[in-house]
Design a protein around this motif. Structure first.
Motif, mmCIF file in Angstrom:
data_model
loop_
_atom_site.group_PDB
_atom_site.id
_atom_site.type_symbol
_atom_site.label_atom_id
_atom_site.label_comp_id
_atom_site.label_asym_id
_atom_site.label_seq_id
_atom_site.Cartn_x
_atom_site.Cartn_y
_atom_site.Cartn_z
ATOM 1 N N SER A 103 0.869 -1.183 0.000
ATOM 2 C CA SER A 103 0.000 0.000 0.000
ATOM 3 C C SER A 103 0.904 1.231 0.000
ATOM 4 N N THR A 104 0.650 2.154 -0.908
ATOM 5 C CA THR A 104 1.504 3.356 -0.955
ATOM 6 C C THR A 104 1.353 4.147 0.352
ATOM 7 N N ASN A 105 0.187 4.064 0.989
ATOM 8 C CA ASN A 105 0.028 4.749 2.281
ATOM 9 C C ASN A 105 0.953 4.141 3.335
ATOM 10 N N ASP A 106 1.037 2.799 3.353
ATOM 11 C CA ASP A 106 1.919 2.158 4.342
ATOM 12 C C ASP A 106 3.370 2.538 4.082
ATOM 13 N N THR A 128 -0.904 -4.600 -3.549
ATOM 14 C CA THR A 128 -1.444 -5.917 -3.203
ATOM 15 C C THR A 128 -2.374 -5.824 -1.993
ATOM 16 N N LEU A 129 -2.201 -4.758 -1.188
ATOM 17 C CA LEU A 129 -3.051 -4.590 -0.001
ATOM 18 C C LEU A 129 -3.562 -3.155 0.075
ATOM 19 N N GLY A 130 -4.066 -2.644 -1.060
ATOM 20 C CA GLY A 130 -4.573 -1.269 -1.093
ATOM 21 C C GLY A 130 -5.667 -1.092 -0.048
ATOM 22 N N GLY A 132 -8.820 1.067 1.720
ATOM 23 C CA GLY A 132 -9.862 2.078 1.554
ATOM 24 C C GLY A 132 -10.329 2.567 2.911
ATOM 25 N N ARG A 133 -11.315 3.447 2.927
ATOM 26 C CA ARG A 133 -11.877 3.943 4.173
ATOM 27 C C ARG A 133 -12.564 2.819 4.930
ATOM 28 N N LEU A 134 -12.718 3.023 6.227
ATOM 29 C CA LEU A 134 -13.461 2.122 7.112
ATOM 30 C C LEU A 134 -12.949 0.676 7.013
ATOM 31 N N ARG A 137 -10.876 -2.837 1.542
ATOM 32 C CA ARG A 137 -9.787 -3.043 0.575
ATOM 33 C C ARG A 137 -9.997 -2.075 -0.586
ATOM 34 N N TRP A 138 -8.896 -1.659 -1.226
ATOM 35 C CA TRP A 138 -8.991 -0.830 -2.427
ATOM 36 C C TRP A 138 -8.387 -1.635 -3.574
ATOM 37 N N ALA A 139 -9.232 -2.064 -4.479
ATOM 38 C CA ALA A 139 -8.746 -2.890 -5.595
ATOM 39 C C ALA A 139 -7.721 -2.103 -6.398
ATOM 40 N N LEU A 148 -1.530 6.739 -5.191
ATOM 41 C CA LEU A 148 -0.583 7.810 -4.897
ATOM 42 C C LEU A 148 -0.711 8.205 -3.433
ATOM 43 N N SER A 149 0.428 8.413 -2.756
ATOM 44 C CA SER A 149 0.373 8.932 -1.380
ATOM 45 C C SER A 149 1.401 10.032 -1.239
ATOM 46 N N VAL A 150 1.021 11.101 -0.552
ATOM 47 C CA VAL A 150 1.983 12.179 -0.318
ATOM 48 C C VAL A 150 2.182 12.353 1.179
ATOM 49 N N GLY A 201 -11.069 7.855 -4.432
ATOM 50 C CA GLY A 201 -11.265 8.113 -3.005
ATOM 51 C C GLY A 201 -9.969 8.546 -2.345
ATOM 52 N N ILE A 202 -10.113 9.046 -1.125
ATOM 53 C CA ILE A 202 -8.962 9.593 -0.401
ATOM 54 C C ILE A 202 -8.922 9.006 1.004
ATOM 55 N N LEU A 203 -7.729 8.622 1.417
ATOM 56 C CA LEU A 203 -7.556 8.054 2.756
ATOM 57 C C LEU A 203 -6.443 8.813 3.463
ATOM 58 N N LEU A 204 -6.810 9.513 4.531
ATOM 59 C CA LEU A 204 -5.823 10.283 5.293
ATOM 60 C C LEU A 204 -5.362 9.450 6.482
ATOM 61 N N GLY A 219 -3.540 9.601 0.909
ATOM 62 C CA GLY A 219 -3.536 8.557 -0.126
ATOM 63 C C GLY A 219 -4.692 8.775 -1.087
ATOM 64 N N MET A 220 -4.403 8.696 -2.373
ATOM 65 C CA MET A 220 -5.471 8.868 -3.367
ATOM 66 C C MET A 220 -5.489 7.685 -4.307
ATOM 67 N N GLY A 221 -6.662 7.189 -4.554
ATOM 68 C CA GLY A 221 -6.831 6.155 -5.573
ATOM 69 C C GLY A 221 -7.772 6.709 -6.630
ATOM 70 N N ILE A 222 -7.359 6.682 -7.888
ATOM 71 C CA ILE A 222 -8.208 7.227 -8.962
ATOM 72 C C ILE A 222 -8.325 6.182 -10.066
HETATM 73 C C1 BTN Z 1 -11.719 5.270 -0.089
HETATM 74 O O1 BTN Z 1 -12.101 4.251 0.498
HETATM 75 O O2 BTN Z 1 -12.510 5.948 -0.754
HETATM 76 C C2 BTN Z 1 -10.282 5.722 -0.017
HETATM 77 C C3 BTN Z 1 -9.421 4.960 -0.978
HETATM 78 C C4 BTN Z 1 -7.966 5.376 -0.964
HETATM 79 C C5 BTN Z 1 -7.117 4.474 -1.847
HETATM 80 C C6 BTN Z 1 -5.716 4.975 -1.981
HETATM 81 S S1 BTN Z 1 -4.821 4.149 -3.260
HETATM 82 C C7 BTN Z 1 -3.362 4.928 -2.737
HETATM 83 C C8 BTN Z 1 -3.371 4.900 -1.222
HETATM 84 N N1 BTN Z 1 -2.829 3.647 -0.730
HETATM 85 C C9 BTN Z 1 -3.758 2.927 -0.104
HETATM 86 O O3 BTN Z 1 -3.568 1.800 0.409
HETATM 87 N N2 BTN Z 1 -4.927 3.567 -0.105
HETATM 88 C C10 BTN Z 1 -4.832 4.854 -0.760
#
Ligand code: BTN
Length: 336
Positions: A103-106, A128-130, A132-134, A137-139, A148-150, A201-204, A219-222
């Protein structure tokens, strides 16, 4: 005694040696002679040839024609080299490109804890382990989307952290609007949607110390070029992608650059003008304010009411039959 706050390390995106050749090619329509390029870059013709070969290995299509020189005829969909050129001089100093990661956030949280600078960007082609909120998983399949994570190290109180989620969704929505021309909106809390279907979506995530944010990761997934057929079964009716909505593929490098430029603009705006203009833009981009909605809460319950607004820290204000409620997390569904 008041603890002294550590100084924030600041870096700016700067091209690397090899990027100069690419930069010259990107800025030229047509051929650039080997002689001009060799002189400009201070390289022998053999060294220049090697540099071109390295760029070709990275997916750049470069034609070499005797007598005419070199010409760029194609660029890869996601390229570290091109992104560095597009972000030259901006706050995004260190770009970490990964082919596949958990996960780019990790990764960003780990790098931040080890001292990575404010403005470090982590991008992966797949996860492989993206996350999401709550806790979802983020496919994150390869070759199609943006993960992307900043890392930011703002000097703020933990209570101020939620504004960074709001400003990130504003930045992403504005960037995607300008790249695609689509009327992309924000669904509370921070989903990027088009006609109610989720595009991103965005995950802070935060690391805190009492009274202070040590660092935060946005973290942003688009969903960029993923065809509907590749969306997970359970998301086929609720998610979409830029490709599905426009019928054309977008270069991920250009989309990432647009998002990071808008993000820098919103961060600048926050430090110059405070949160007011950001909240205003968020409200203007919102798909749900003023509508009757139901919100499923993380504890399994749900509430129904009119989404009258968001407060200064991003909490949803819902006018229900029992009065005004403020909600910090949940899934919102507009009533038909
Ligand atoms: C949501 O649930 O709407 C937030 C999704 C955030 C996904 C992004 S993908 C890049 C970054 N790395 C992660 O593991 N999650 C965020």
């Amino acid at each position: 005694m008041e603890e002294k706050k550590p100084k924030r390390k600041k870096t700016h995106a700067r091209p690397r040696a090899g990027d100069e050749a690419l930069s010259s090619l990107l800025n030229t329509h047509g051929y650039l002679s080997g002689e001009t390029l060799s002189k400009r870059l201070g390289l022998s013709r053999a060294a220049l040839w090697k540099r071109m070969a390295r760029l070709r290995e990275k997916g750049f299509q470069i034609e070499a024609s005797p007598g005419l020189g070199y010409r760029l005829t194609g660029t890869p969909d996601l390229s570290e080299e091109e992104l560095r050129i597009l972000l030259k001089g901006r706050i995004w100093g260190e770009l970490v490109f990964l082919n596949e990661t958990s996960s780019t956030n990790d990764v960003a949280m780990e790098l931040a804890a080890k001292g990575a600078a404010h403005g470090t960007v982590v991008i992966a082609d797949s996860q492989t382990l993206g996350k999401g909120r709550l806790g979802r998983r983020w496919a994150s399949p390869p070759g199609m989307n943006i993960y992307l994570s900043v890392i930011l190290k703002p000097d703020i109180d933990p209570k101020s952290a939620p504004i960074f989620t709001l400003l990130s969704s504003v930045a992403a929505a504005r960037a995607l609007r300008s790249v695609t021309g689509l009327a992309i909106e924000i669904k509370w809390p921070n989903d990027l949607v088009l006609d109610g279907k989720k595009l991103g979506g965005i995950l802070l995530e935060l690391r805190l110390e009492p009274g202070r944010v040590l660092h935060l990761v946005i973290g942003m997934g688009i969903n960029v070029n993923i065809p509907r057929s590749h969306l997970p079964k359970e998301l086929k009716s609720t998610a979409t992608s830029l490709l599905e909505e426009t019928g054309r593929a977008f270069k991920r490098t250009a989309v990432v650059a647009a998002v990071l430029k808008e993000l820098e603009r919103e961060l600048d705006c926050l430090s110059r003008e405070g949160r007011g203009p950001i909240l205003q833009r968020w409200r203007e981009l919102s798909s749900t304010l003023g509508r009757d909605v139901s919100v499923s809460l993380p504890d399994g319950g749900s509430v129904y009411g009119n989404a009258v607004g968001i407060d200064n820290s991003g909490l949803l204000m819902l006018r229900c039959k029992d009065g005004l409620m403020k909600i910090s997390a949940g899934d919102l569904t507009p009533s038909a």
